[in-house]
Design an enzyme around this catalytic site. Structure first.
Site, PDB file in Angstrom:
ATOM      1  CG  ASN A  43      -1.822  -1.322   1.336  1.00 47.79           C
ATOM      2  OD1 ASN A  43      -2.069  -2.075  -0.054  1.00 47.79           O
ATOM      3  ND2 ASN A  43      -2.336  -1.568   2.379  1.00 47.79           N
ATOM      4  CB  VAL A  44       1.129   3.946  -2.251  1.00 49.76           C
ATOM      5  CG1 VAL A  44       1.845   3.117  -3.067  1.00 49.76           C
ATOM      6  CG2 VAL A  44      -0.277   4.198  -2.953  1.00 49.76           C
ATOM      7  CG  ASP A  45      -2.716   3.137   2.341  1.00 50.98           C
ATOM      8  OD1 ASP A  45      -3.773   2.334   2.290  1.00 50.98           O
ATOM      9  OD2 ASP A  45      -1.997   2.986   3.606  1.00 50.98           O
ATOM     10  CG  HIS A  89       4.486  -1.596  -4.508  1.00 55.02           C
ATOM     11  ND1 HIS A  89       3.207  -2.434  -4.886  1.00 55.02           N
ATOM     12  CD2 HIS A  89       5.341  -2.469  -4.923  1.00 55.02           C
ATOM     13  CE1 HIS A  89       3.618  -3.690  -4.965  1.00 55.02           C
ATOM     14  NE2 HIS A  89       4.768  -3.709  -5.235  1.00 55.02           N
ATOM     15  CB  CYS A 116      12.735  15.167  -9.916  1.00 53.48           C
ATOM     16  SG  CYS A 116      13.243  15.675 -11.682  1.00 53.48           S
ATOM     17  CB  CYS A 170      16.048  19.278 -13.384  1.00 52.60           C
ATOM     18  SG  CYS A 170      14.481  18.174 -13.520  1.00 52.60           S
ATOM     19  N   GLY A 222      -5.203  -9.371   2.961  1.00 53.34           N
ATOM     20  CA  GLY A 222      -5.779  -8.194   2.002  1.00 53.34           C
ATOM     21  C   GLY A 222      -5.142  -8.138   0.867  1.00 53.34           C
ATOM     22  CG  ASN A 229      -8.626 -11.746   0.383  1.00 56.74           C
ATOM     23  OD1 ASN A 229      -9.862 -11.452  -0.002  1.00 56.74           O
ATOM     24  ND2 ASN A 229      -7.506 -11.584  -0.456  1.00 56.74           N
ATOM     25  N   PRO A 230     -11.349 -12.122   2.743  1.00 55.21           N
ATOM     26  CG  PRO A 230     -12.765 -10.175   2.164  1.00 55.21           C
ATOM     27  CD  PRO A 230     -11.239 -10.522   2.619  1.00 55.21           C
TER      28      PRO A 230
HETATM   29  C1  BV8 Z   1       8.883  -5.160 -11.744  1.00 58.75           C
HETATM   30  C2  BV8 Z   1       2.070   1.230  -6.803  1.00 58.75           C
HETATM   31  C3  BV8 Z   1      10.918  -5.395 -12.861  1.00 58.75           C
HETATM   32  C4  BV8 Z   1       1.335   2.527  -7.624  1.00 58.75           C
HETATM   33  C5  BV8 Z   1       1.840  -1.099  -7.685  1.00 58.75           C
HETATM   34  C6  BV8 Z   1       6.292 -12.161 -12.803  1.00 58.75           C
HETATM   35  C7  BV8 Z   1       5.089 -12.757 -13.337  1.00 58.75           C
HETATM   36  C8  BV8 Z   1       3.998 -11.843 -14.157  1.00 58.75           C
HETATM   37  C9  BV8 Z   1       4.415 -10.477 -14.174  1.00 58.75           C
HETATM   38  C10 BV8 Z   1       5.492  -9.916 -13.493  1.00 58.75           C
HETATM   39  C11 BV8 Z   1       6.408 -10.746 -12.862  1.00 58.75           C
HETATM   40  N1  BV8 Z   1       7.278  -9.999 -12.540  1.00 58.75           N
HETATM   41  C12 BV8 Z   1       7.160  -8.787 -12.971  1.00 58.75           C
HETATM   42  C13 BV8 Z   1       5.757  -8.614 -13.464  1.00 58.75           C
HETATM   43  C14 BV8 Z   1       5.098  -7.563 -13.964  1.00 58.75           C
HETATM   44  C15 BV8 Z   1       4.207  -6.740 -12.896  1.00 58.75           C
HETATM   45  C16 BV8 Z   1       3.148  -7.719 -12.433  1.00 58.75           C
HETATM   46  O1  BV8 Z   1       3.466  -8.240 -11.442  1.00 58.75           O
HETATM   47  N2  BV8 Z   1       2.236  -7.557 -13.244  1.00 58.75           N
HETATM   48  C17 BV8 Z   1       1.032  -8.362 -12.718  1.00 58.75           C
HETATM   49  C18 BV8 Z   1      -0.111  -7.411 -13.119  1.00 58.75           C
HETATM   50  C19 BV8 Z   1       0.750  -9.565 -13.772  1.00 58.75           C
HETATM   51  N3  BV8 Z   1       5.309  -6.383 -11.864  1.00 58.75           N
HETATM   52  C20 BV8 Z   1       6.126  -5.104 -11.941  1.00 58.75           C
HETATM   53  O2  BV8 Z   1       5.935  -4.402 -13.046  1.00 58.75           O
HETATM   54  C21 BV8 Z   1       6.922  -4.701 -10.951  1.00 58.75           C
HETATM   55  N4  BV8 Z   1       7.991  -4.354 -11.316  1.00 58.75           N
HETATM   56  O3  BV8 Z   1       8.730  -6.228 -12.024  1.00 58.75           O
HETATM   57  O4  BV8 Z   1      10.274  -4.578 -12.291  1.00 58.75           O
HETATM   58  C22 BV8 Z   1      10.485  -5.217 -14.448  1.00 58.75           C
HETATM   59  C23 BV8 Z   1      11.018  -3.898 -15.151  1.00 58.75           C
HETATM   60  C24 BV8 Z   1      10.647  -3.833 -16.481  1.00 58.75           C
HETATM   61  C25 BV8 Z   1       9.593  -4.791 -17.098  1.00 58.75           C
HETATM   62  C26 BV8 Z   1       9.140  -5.834 -16.528  1.00 58.75           C
HETATM   63  C27 BV8 Z   1       9.596  -6.188 -14.813  1.00 58.75           C
HETATM   64  C28 BV8 Z   1       6.245  -3.407 -10.148  1.00 58.75           C
HETATM   65  C29 BV8 Z   1       4.874  -3.754  -9.524  1.00 58.75           C
HETATM   66  C30 BV8 Z   1       4.336  -2.667  -8.455  1.00 58.75           C
HETATM   67  C31 BV8 Z   1       3.576  -1.707  -9.383  1.00 58.75           C
HETATM   68  N5  BV8 Z   1       2.742  -0.876  -8.308  1.00 58.75           N
HETATM   69  N6  BV8 Z   1       1.411  -0.090  -6.884  1.00 58.75           N
HETATM   70  C32 BV8 Z   1       0.115   2.663  -7.167  1.00 58.75           C
HETATM   71  O5  BV8 Z   1      -0.517   2.117  -6.117  1.00 58.75           O
HETATM   72  O6  BV8 Z   1      -0.657   3.452  -8.073  1.00 58.75           O
HETATM   73  S1  BV8 Z   1       0.977  -2.495  -7.518  1.00 58.75           S
HETATM   74  C33 BV8 Z   1      -0.454  -2.265  -6.810  1.00 58.75           C
HETATM   75  O7  BV8 Z   1      -1.312  -3.238  -7.326  1.00 58.75           O
HETATM   76  C34 BV8 Z   1      -0.651  -2.225  -5.266  1.00 58.75           C
HETATM   77  O8  BV8 Z   1       0.696  -1.760  -4.875  1.00 58.75           O
HETATM   78  C35 BV8 Z   1      -0.394  -3.728  -5.231  1.00 58.75           C
HETATM   79  O9  BV8 Z   1       0.799  -4.414  -5.319  1.00 58.75           O
HETATM   80  C36 BV8 Z   1      -1.204  -4.207  -6.390  1.00 58.75           C
HETATM   81  C37 BV8 Z   1      -2.742  -4.442  -5.986  1.00 58.75           C
HETATM   82  O10 BV8 Z   1      -2.757  -5.826  -5.303  1.00 58.75           O
HETATM   83  P1  BV8 Z   1      -3.520  -5.644  -4.057  1.00 58.75           P
HETATM   84  O11 BV8 Z   1      -3.097  -4.680  -2.989  1.00 58.75           O
HETATM   85  O12 BV8 Z   1      -3.854  -7.161  -3.582  1.00 58.75           O
HETATM   86  O13 BV8 Z   1      -5.171  -4.958  -4.268  1.00 58.75           O
HETATM   87  P2  BV8 Z   1      -6.191  -5.746  -4.987  1.00 58.75           P
HETATM   88  O14 BV8 Z   1      -7.059  -4.483  -5.497  1.00 58.75           O
HETATM   89  O15 BV8 Z   1      -5.620  -6.526  -6.333  1.00 58.75           O
HETATM   90  O16 BV8 Z   1      -6.982  -6.614  -4.067  1.00 58.75           O
HETATM   91  C38 BV8 Z   1      -7.567  -6.531  -2.982  1.00 58.75           C
HETATM   92  C39 BV8 Z   1      -7.664  -7.861  -2.231  1.00 58.75           C
HETATM   93  O17 BV8 Z   1      -8.134  -7.574  -0.936  1.00 58.75           O
HETATM   94  C40 BV8 Z   1      -8.657  -8.748  -2.958  1.00 58.75           C
HETATM   95  O18 BV8 Z   1      -8.355 -10.204  -2.760  1.00 58.75           O
HETATM   96  C41 BV8 Z   1      -9.870  -8.494  -2.076  1.00 58.75           C
HETATM   97  O19 BV8 Z   1     -10.645 -10.082  -1.832  1.00 58.75           O
HETATM   98  C42 BV8 Z   1      -9.244  -8.330  -0.614  1.00 58.75           C
HETATM   99  N7  BV8 Z   1     -10.115  -7.361   0.303  1.00 58.75           N
HETATM  100  C43 BV8 Z   1     -11.055  -6.596   0.126  1.00 58.75           C
HETATM  101  N8  BV8 Z   1     -11.569  -6.095   1.099  1.00 58.75           N
HETATM  102  C44 BV8 Z   1     -10.774  -6.803   2.118  1.00 58.75           C
HETATM  103  C45 BV8 Z   1     -10.012  -7.463   1.639  1.00 58.75           C
HETATM  104  N9  BV8 Z   1      -9.216  -8.298   2.530  1.00 58.75           N
HETATM  105  C46 BV8 Z   1      -9.304  -8.057   3.572  1.00 58.75           C
HETATM  106  N10 BV8 Z   1     -10.024  -7.302   4.497  1.00 58.75           N
HETATM  107  C47 BV8 Z   1     -11.049  -6.733   3.558  1.00 58.75           C
HETATM  108  N11 BV8 Z   1     -11.826  -5.854   4.374  1.00 58.75           N
END
Ligand code: BV8
Length: 244
Positions: free
Chosen positions: A102-104, A119, A127, A150, A187, A213-214
């Site tokens: 989380n970034v919050d 993250h 910058c 810059c 979560g 996780n629900p």
């Molecule tokens: C990188 C910041 C090298 C910005 C974010 C391996 C395999 C496949 C793909 C990849 C791999 N390695 C790298 C990749 C590529 C990519 C990736 O993973 N893609 C995915 C989509 C397939 N990863 C990257 O690009 C990473 N960098 O690898 O660099 C590189 C360099 C060049 C080219 C390739 C690779 C960087 C990843 C970070 C990106 N930045 N956030 C911003 O926030 O704006 S990611 C962002 O999305 C969040 O930070 C978090 O990580 C993600 C969201 O996931 P969750 O937090 O889990 O949230 P989500 O909404 O998905 O789910 C919520 C969950 O909560 C649900 O399950 C729900 O049921 C549950 N829930 C709901 N209510 C509740 C609850 N649980 C409990 N209680 C509740 N009340």
């Protein structure tokens, strides 16, 4: 011994505990989860439009305004019982590490210390060209604002897709995942790497892995204990039982 008491027993035996959180932990505070943040105004945009360097260069104003909207939401909400329970948990175990996607900044606002921000943080700005964090800048009317050093674009200090994670934080997170007795994944949908690899590294290192996780995730079938509940309900209860 029922499942829950087995889970509490495993936690009571633990000396080293590591936690990974995702957007679900902040959902009960009213912060939209990452997927939910693409609703309403932003529904027409793909993550790669809003959270990648190329998306920013294509439309810096759009991306800056998306983060300004999210930052506004974060500034108007408060940590919830899940955040407070995790802050309390740090005093229960001799060794405790809290890793977040989380970034919050809500973990820190709930009193958690040494939070490993994988993250980045939306309340910080840097910058785009120099990568240096910028605390203040003149409002020249440009959107995004300009770097006072810059003149380049300013951007949120978060990790975008296709960007490397901060090396120090990733090393600390990997070490904490591979050197713990119990690992809690709370979560998170477990879809974004390398963060989603951490619970698997903990499993591979012999830790007891618990998911809160629900909804089911790709990790659910592999964990020792899956608590299908909201974090704001399950975590205060867990801390209560640990203190009992
Ligand atoms: C990188 C910041 C090298 C910005 C974010 C391996 C395999 C496949 C793909 C990849 C791999 N390695 C790298 C990749 C590529 C990519 C990736 O993973 N893609 C995915 C989509 C397939 N990863 C990257 O690009 C990473 N960098 O690898 O660099 C590189 C360099 C060049 C080219 C390739 C690779 C960087 C990843 C970070 C990106 N930045 N956030 C911003 O926030 O704006 S990611 C962002 O999305 C969040 O930070 C978090 O990580 C993600 C969201 O996931 P969750 O937090 O889990 O949230 P989500 O909404 O998905 O789910 C919520 C969950 O909560 C649900 O399950 C729900 O049921 C549950 N829930 C709901 N209510 C509740 C609850 N649980 C409990 N209680 C509740 N009340």
């Amino acid at each position: 011994m029922n499942l829950e008491s087995e889970l509490v027993a495993a936690l009571k035996r633990a000396r080293r505990v590591t936690v990974l959180t995702g957007a679900g932990v902040s959902a009960e505070s009213g912060v939209p989860t990452f997927r939910d943040a693409q609703t309403g105004l932003w529904a027409d945009f793909r993550p790669e439009d809003l959270a990648t360097p190329s998306g920013f260069l294509r439309n810096p104003q759009l991306v800056w305004e998306w983060y300004a909207w999210r930052r506004e939401r974060v500034n108007t909400v408060a940590p919830n019982p899940a955040h407070h329970a995790l802050a309390a948990m740090a005093d229960v175990f001799p060794e405790f590490h809290l890793i977040t996607q989380n970034v919050d900044g809500l973990h820190q606002r709930a009193g958690s210390r040494d939070v490993i921000e994988l993250h980045g943080n939306i309340t910080r700005t840097k910058c785009f060209d120099e990568g240096t964090v910028v605390a203040e800048w003149k409002d020249t009317g440009h959107v995004p604002p300009q770097c006072p050093h810059c003149g380049g674009h300013l951007r949120p200090d978060v990790v975008w897709f296709e960007e490397m994670l901060p090396v120090d934080e990733l090393q600390r997170a990997t070490h904490a995942a591979m050197h713990c007795d119990v690992f809690l994944s709370i979560g998170t949908s477990g879809l974004v790497y390398p963060a989603a690899g951490l619970p698997l590294q903990a499993l591979g290192s012999g830790a007891t892995v618990i998911e809160v996780n629900p909804e089911p995730t790709p990790l659910t079938a592999r964990v020792h204990f899956a608590i299908s509940s909201a974090a704001g309900v399950a975590l205060p209860r867990l801390v209560e039982q640990l203190r009992a």
